[in-house]
Write an enzyme that holds these catalytic residues in place. Structure first.
Site, PDB file in Angstrom:
ATOM      1  CB  SER A 122      -0.738   0.043   1.204  1.00 15.02           C
ATOM      2  OG  SER A 122      -0.270  -0.151   2.487  1.00 15.02           O
ATOM      3  CG  HIS A 143      -2.960  -0.717  -2.827  1.00 18.17           C
ATOM      4  ND1 HIS A 143      -3.302   0.428  -2.333  1.00 18.17           N
ATOM      5  CD2 HIS A 143      -3.301  -1.305  -1.513  1.00 18.17           C
ATOM      6  CE1 HIS A 143      -3.703   0.552  -1.237  1.00 18.17           C
ATOM      7  NE2 HIS A 143      -3.630  -0.539  -0.512  1.00 18.17           N
ATOM      8  CD  GLU A 155      -3.856   3.437  -4.975  1.00 21.74           C
ATOM      9  OE1 GLU A 155      -3.622   4.546  -4.858  1.00 21.74           O
ATOM     10  OE2 GLU A 155      -3.195   2.653  -3.810  1.00 21.74           O
ATOM     11  CG  ASN A 193      -2.907   4.084   1.534  1.00 23.00           C
ATOM     12  OD1 ASN A 193      -4.156   4.081   2.261  1.00 23.00           O
ATOM     13  ND2 ASN A 193      -2.426   2.747   1.522  1.00 23.00           N
TER      14      ASN A 193
END
Length: 294
Positions: A122, A143, A155, A193
């Protein structure tokens, strides 16, 4: 390799993310080989997958026969050698760069030459992880969001050496899983993130500085910003250790003080209060209803 060549998916790690990836992969028709060093973790993952599939069936999203067929596609093992025939292998181990690199060094020689290797990291550099493999052109980030069976986004992150054919095959696979892909450049923490974790970190600072209590901070963001879950509740769900790891990657990778992990977040992790999975984080989960710890 193209999507037509992808028949079997290997998953390294049978935790929350790995079991979720196994779940959606088996439902989508892929043969799944799930590996973990801990047999109890594998057993727990299979039980969780079955329970979550039954929940989907109760809502009419899949049938009982779909469950039987999908579960029949999943094999589990404690040996990396069981991944030797997989077309795609997805690493879903803990968010620790050295652990991931060690896994890649071990699994790469076991994989067939044309197979693609992905990481569910991540936050960690895909280019850096790919550099320890013998197949950087066939390596990329994939991800998934948590919980995998529910969240729609994946992702996709290319390292500097990732080949276009690798990216296209994994993009097509993502869509076959029923997910939507978003392409991110290989910068620390990618897109989600990079935006989400500093917000959570700022919420922890808001608590640390006494601006508000756990309850008032989460209530303010749920009702004031229309978030489905408050940032501290979300941090507990993600795992405070994971939150700290991602903030550390951002801080180290971008060298900007705005990404400095809050000292209170560090203290909670040092105490072992890492959220829902440990029974205590910003909330105490020991009773019927979570109780704020500050």
């Amino acid at each position: 390799m193209t999507i037509q060549d992808i028949k079997s998916v290997g998953i390294i790690g049978a935790g929350q993310m790995g079991s979720g990836i196994a779940h959606v992969s088996s439902i989508a028709g892929f043969d799944v080989h799930m590996v973990d060093v801990n047999q109890d973790q594998l057993d727990a993952a299979l039980a969780t997958i079955k329970k979550n599939m039954q929940r989907q069936a109760s809502k009419g999203k899949i049938s009982e026969s779909d469950i039987t067929t999908a579960l029949g596609r999943i094999k589990s093992s404690q040996e990396l050698e069981s991944l030797s025939d997989c077309d795609v292998v997805i690493e879903a181990a803990t968010e620790n760069e050295e652990i991931k690199k060690d896994i890649f060094r071990k699994v790469c020689p076991l994989m067939k030459p044309e197979a693609i290797l992905c990481s569910n990291t991540s936050s960690i550099s895909i280019t850096r992880l790919a550099a320890v493999t013998k197949r950087p052109g066939q390596f990329m980030g994939m991800h998934f969001m948590n919980p995998v069976p529910i969240m729609q986004l994946v992702e996709l992150i290319r390292g500097i050496a990732t080949e276009e054919s690798t990216y296209n095959a994994i993009k097509d696979m993502t869509h076959k899983l029923g997910k939507t892909s978003a392409s991110s450049e290989d910068f620390p923490a990618f897109i989600v993130n990079r935006i989400l974790l500093p917000m959570i970190n700022e919420a922890v600072y808001t608590l640390y500085e006494g601006v508000g209590t756990v309850d008032s901070i989460d209530t303010a963001m749920k009702l004031g910003a229309n978030h489905p879950m408050g940032p501290l509740e979300l941090a507990d769900f993600i795992g405070l250790d994971t939150c700290l790891a991602i903030m550390s990657v951002l801080y180290d990778g971008l060298a900007d003080t705005k990404y400095r992990p809050c000292p209170l977040l560090v203290k909670y992790v040092e105490a072992g209060w890492v959220g829902k999975k440990s029974g205590r984080g910003f909330y105490d989960y020991g009773g019927d209803t979570p109780v704020p710890t500050r």
